[in-house]
Design an enzyme around this catalytic site. Sequence first.
Site, short mmCIF file in Angstrom:
data_model
loop_
_atom_site.label_atom_id
_atom_site.label_comp_id
_atom_site.label_asym_id
_atom_site.label_seq_id
_atom_site.Cartn_x
_atom_site.Cartn_y
_atom_site.Cartn_z
N ARG A 196 5.29 -13.05 9.74
CA ARG A 196 5.91 -11.74 9.61
C ARG A 196 7.30 -11.78 10.23
O ARG A 196 7.60 -12.62 11.06
CB ARG A 196 5.09 -10.67 10.34
N LYS B 218 3.45 1.43 10.65
CA LYS B 218 3.57 2.69 9.90
C LYS B 218 3.05 3.86 10.71
O LYS B 218 3.59 4.96 10.65
CB LYS B 218 2.83 2.57 8.57
N GLU C 58 0.87 -1.17 0.00
CA GLU C 58 0.00 0.00 0.00
C GLU C 58 0.91 1.23 0.00
O GLU C 58 1.80 1.32 0.84
CB GLU C 58 -0.88 0.02 1.24
#
Length: 557
Positions: free
Chosen positions: A262, A272, A35
């Site tokens: 992850r 983020k 994204e």
Amino acid sequence: MEEEKKSLNFIEQIIEDDLANGLKRDQIRFRFPPEPNGYLHVGHTKAICINFGLGEKYNAPVNLRFDDTNPEKEEQEYVDSIMKDVEWLGFKWDKVLYASDYFQQLYDWAVQMIKNGKAYVDEQPSEVITEQRKNPTEPGIESPYRNRPVEESLDLFERMKNGEFEEGSMSLRAKIDMTSPNMNMRDPVMYRILKRPHHRTGTAWKIYPMYDWAHGESDYIEQISHSLCSLEFENHRPLYDWYLDQVYDETKVRNKQREFARMNVSYMITSKRKLQRLIAEKVVNGWDDPRMPTISGMRRKGYTATAIRNFIEKVGVAKRENLIEIQLLEFCVREDLNKVAKRVMTVVDPVKLVIENYPEENEEWLETENNPEQENAGTRQIPFSRELYIEREDFKEEANNKFFRLKLGGEVRLKSAYIIKGERVEKDENGNITTIYATYDEKSKSGSGTEESLRKVKGTIHWVSAKHAIPVEVRNYDKLFTVEQPDAEKEVDFLNFINPESVTVVKGFAEPNLKDVEVGEPLQFQRIGYFTKDQDSTEDNLVFNRTVTLKDSYKPE
């Protein structure tokens, strides 16, 4: 004897099984779908290396697709930085694509779903929808609009698209199962009204698809065979498959989602939102600050693409999450820099040294090696004169036999130069040493082949000629946080764990060759650490960032 084959990781095994069950090799296709709402960080390197690495292994195309479905947070700056990072890591994509390329197709499919009784327009606020979902052990409450006539939903959805309604006044929801134990299946929102300009489509759209709806269908449009994502999306897989069921054509490849763990690295955060807070509160100086876990920050710090890729390979592909020690990352950085970094001499805490019996008017240029680990690294010339700078810690007036550097009455070799002997010192009014005086053995020049040059002394120290030295600013970077998992305690603000000494700045002197190095070029300041020239450098102020120290306590398994 046949060479032992490297065992397959679980994703490779899935692909091999699919090939055995009829998937054609030329149907294999992957994608990396960030994204564009921030800069890529260390966690993304794993997804990048997995997807592009599989592309290389199977000679299959890999798309770089931007899942740009939220105009509130997405910017072209992030798109540009992501492309730069992927390229820097050494990977090549097949196509650059965007979820926004498919907005019309996604809208058309949504209209068909309404017609098929699989979606409806809900006029309830998001807070009410959330409350009606209840929890996994309690059935949800159906919206009063769930069974509204198809024609009514079609009309409202088109008017939503045309911008007739206010943000938050209504949404399009999939009609699935309000009693499902999987909360993602309880009539998820597919579209929301957002009257915000998009970085690519401008003001053409007043509604935007939700990530879950756009992501899987984009995979399908691109005919991605294996949609690989992190474990947080594992419970989204039933929804991914349900959405795919609504549009799937049996003549095409059916994409499958599979999840891997992850990558969490100690002393780093990858949220983020929290990274943006570090920037907003001026804890760091932007996304590419060398203390940031972003790829751009690591690159500016001096980490190499090879080191990061080697790190990901050592970490491997796992199904369960765990905390990776930052020492492993630093080990990989040192391992690569040891092979590629030029050895240079820089003094970061200088004290003057005068060789009293070296002629005042003399200067000479000595030959020194660039990198003993590299066969063809060659040599360079460095200037030598009567007055030098050495590290303050490399001298003691008195020291025991375990101190192998310069002391009064003791000898050391100056790297690539001569053997010197400490004779006396000068001090200021506070008792600090201002000048060290020494004598040299003029026949002990390194590489001259004389008997004196072959004489062994226990210590070798680095130096720079005071007459030729260039001033440098050295930024010594350390961990940004003082604890391994700064965001592990939900009740404690992660900013409480900021390391107040995450960067210290010192002024030093370097050999004149450093004037010519490029920004980002890897260097080893001999006996100090690995450094790289920073983009803040000017002709009058050369700035070097510490990449990693020389000392390595990590023991790889």
